[in-house]
Design an enzyme around this catalytic site. Structure first.
Site, mmCIF file in Angstrom:
data_model
loop_
_atom_site.group_PDB
_atom_site.id
_atom_site.type_symbol
_atom_site.label_atom_id
_atom_site.label_comp_id
_atom_site.label_asym_id
_atom_site.label_seq_id
_atom_site.Cartn_x
_atom_site.Cartn_y
_atom_site.Cartn_z
ATOM 1 N N THR A 95 0.857 -1.186 0.000
ATOM 2 C CA THR A 95 0.000 0.000 0.000
ATOM 3 C C THR A 95 0.894 1.237 0.000
ATOM 4 O O THR A 95 2.092 1.148 0.291
ATOM 5 C CB THR A 95 -0.896 0.046 1.256
ATOM 6 O OG1 THR A 95 -0.067 0.351 2.384
ATOM 7 C CG2 THR A 95 -1.606 -1.278 1.477
ATOM 8 N N HIS A 97 1.196 3.328 2.121
ATOM 9 C CA HIS A 97 1.546 3.708 3.488
ATOM 10 C C HIS A 97 3.030 4.049 3.623
ATOM 11 O O HIS A 97 3.405 4.993 4.301
ATOM 12 C CB HIS A 97 1.221 2.541 4.431
ATOM 13 C CG HIS A 97 0.256 2.900 5.501
ATOM 14 N ND1 HIS A 97 -1.075 2.556 5.450
ATOM 15 C CD2 HIS A 97 0.420 3.581 6.653
ATOM 16 C CE1 HIS A 97 -1.677 3.023 6.529
ATOM 17 N NE2 HIS A 97 -0.802 3.637 7.274
ATOM 18 N N TYR A 122 18.645 11.486 12.270
ATOM 19 C CA TYR A 122 17.630 10.734 11.507
ATOM 20 C C TYR A 122 18.060 9.276 11.327
ATOM 21 O O TYR A 122 18.831 8.944 10.426
ATOM 22 C CB TYR A 122 17.478 11.433 10.161
ATOM 23 C CG TYR A 122 16.481 10.866 9.206
ATOM 24 C CD1 TYR A 122 15.146 11.236 9.268
ATOM 25 C CD2 TYR A 122 16.886 9.996 8.193
ATOM 26 C CE1 TYR A 122 14.237 10.739 8.350
ATOM 27 C CE2 TYR A 122 15.976 9.496 7.270
ATOM 28 C CZ TYR A 122 14.657 9.877 7.356
ATOM 29 O OH TYR A 122 13.754 9.400 6.447
ATOM 30 N N ARG A 136 21.352 -3.593 7.543
ATOM 31 C CA ARG A 136 21.707 -2.252 8.041
ATOM 32 C C ARG A 136 21.526 -2.084 9.551
ATOM 33 O O ARG A 136 21.593 -0.983 10.066
ATOM 34 C CB ARG A 136 20.872 -1.204 7.286
ATOM 35 C CG ARG A 136 21.266 -1.097 5.827
ATOM 36 C CD ARG A 136 20.200 -0.394 4.983
ATOM 37 N NE ARG A 136 20.669 -0.190 3.607
ATOM 38 C CZ ARG A 136 20.693 -1.150 2.675
ATOM 39 N NH1 ARG A 136 20.272 -2.382 2.947
ATOM 40 N NH2 ARG A 136 21.148 -0.880 1.453
HETATM 41 C C1 DLZ Z 1 0.876 1.643 9.740
HETATM 42 C C2 DLZ Z 1 2.330 1.306 9.610
HETATM 43 C C3 DLZ Z 1 2.794 0.525 8.533
HETATM 44 C C4 DLZ Z 1 1.884 0.006 7.458
HETATM 45 N N1 DLZ Z 1 4.091 0.190 8.415
HETATM 46 C C5 DLZ Z 1 4.968 0.638 9.349
HETATM 47 C C6 DLZ Z 1 6.349 0.316 9.247
HETATM 48 O O1 DLZ Z 1 6.812 -0.422 8.362
HETATM 49 N N2 DLZ Z 1 7.197 0.810 10.195
HETATM 50 C C7 DLZ Z 1 6.754 1.613 11.228
HETATM 51 O O2 DLZ Z 1 7.585 2.053 12.038
HETATM 52 N N3 DLZ Z 1 5.453 1.923 11.344
HETATM 53 C C8 DLZ Z 1 4.562 1.452 10.459
HETATM 54 N N4 DLZ Z 1 3.232 1.755 10.573
HETATM 55 C C9 DLZ Z 1 2.769 2.497 11.794
HETATM 56 C C10 DLZ Z 1 2.851 4.018 11.665
HETATM 57 O O3 DLZ Z 1 4.201 4.480 11.754
HETATM 58 C C11 DLZ Z 1 2.046 4.689 12.808
HETATM 59 O O4 DLZ Z 1 2.455 4.121 14.042
HETATM 60 C C12 DLZ Z 1 0.555 4.494 12.662
HETATM 61 O O5 DLZ Z 1 0.124 4.919 11.390
HETATM 62 C C13 DLZ Z 1 -0.218 5.282 13.758
HETATM 63 O O6 DLZ Z 1 0.053 6.688 13.650
#
Ligand code: DLZ
Length: 158
Positions: A95, A97, A122, A136
């Site tokens: 997705t 995201h 960062y 990494r």
């Molecule tokens: C929702 C989400 C997704 C799909 N993937 C990750 C990821 O690969 N690594 C990560 O740290 N967080 C992910 N999240 C969660 C989002 O960072 C966040 O915590 C939620 O969208 C709630 O704000």
């Protein structure tokens, strides 16, 4: 230099200031905990190797990488830190995201650096798959946590 040619744990010790008087905040994401736990271990051990006292390394956990912005902002407002490190790992899924989270975190942390009083380092791994992340966080390409610790010490001295 391309990341695939650069070991993240390689640095010139002589170029690293003494960190014994520094207080460093670390915000770490709980998503992909195997990866972020290894990033955290690398960062803490590298800070300590350069003199930082364990009681002056403060670790706060947040649910996901997007919350790293809020966590880092709160640490900046706290006023007691010489530098803050964010550690997270976003792995590309099926997705959009991935792009939204990576862009959001990058923009948020950049904004903290341009408007705040202390440097925010960062340490967000943004990878296509799990293997690239493992490479990494202590694998064949070193540990991004080590690199962030060195950058935090240098920027705290800046
Ligand atoms: C929702 C989400 C997704 C799909 N993937 C990750 C990821 O690969 N690594 C990560 O740290 N967080 C992910 N999240 C969660 C989002 O960072 C966040 O915590 C939620 O969208 C709630 O704000």
């Amino acid at each position: 230099m391309a990341t695939s040619l650069h070991n993240l744990s390689d640095y010139d010790t002589n170029q690293v200031p003494d960190a014994s008087n520094m207080c460093i905040g670390i915000v770490v994401s709980e998503w992909n905990p195997e990866i972020t736990g290894a990033l955290l271990s690398g960062a803490v051990s590298t800070l300590e190797r350069h003199g930082a006292l364990s009681e002056n390394i403060h670790v706060k956990r947040v649910p996901g990488s997007f919350e790293l912005i809020y966590g880092a902002h709160q640490m900046c407002l706290n006023g007691g830190y010489d530098a803050v490190i964010i550690l997270g790992c976003v792995i590309r899924g099926e997705t959009p995201h991935f792009d939204y989270i990576c862009q959001g975190v990058t923009y948020g942390i950049a904004r903290l650096n341009s408007t705040g009083e202390i440097p925010v380092i960062y340490g967000l791994l943004t990878t296509n798959d799990l293997q690239q992340a493992k490479d990494r966080c202590g694998g064949r390409l070193g540990n991004k946590g080590d690199e962030c610790a060195i950058d935090a010490i240098k920027m705290a001295k800046f």
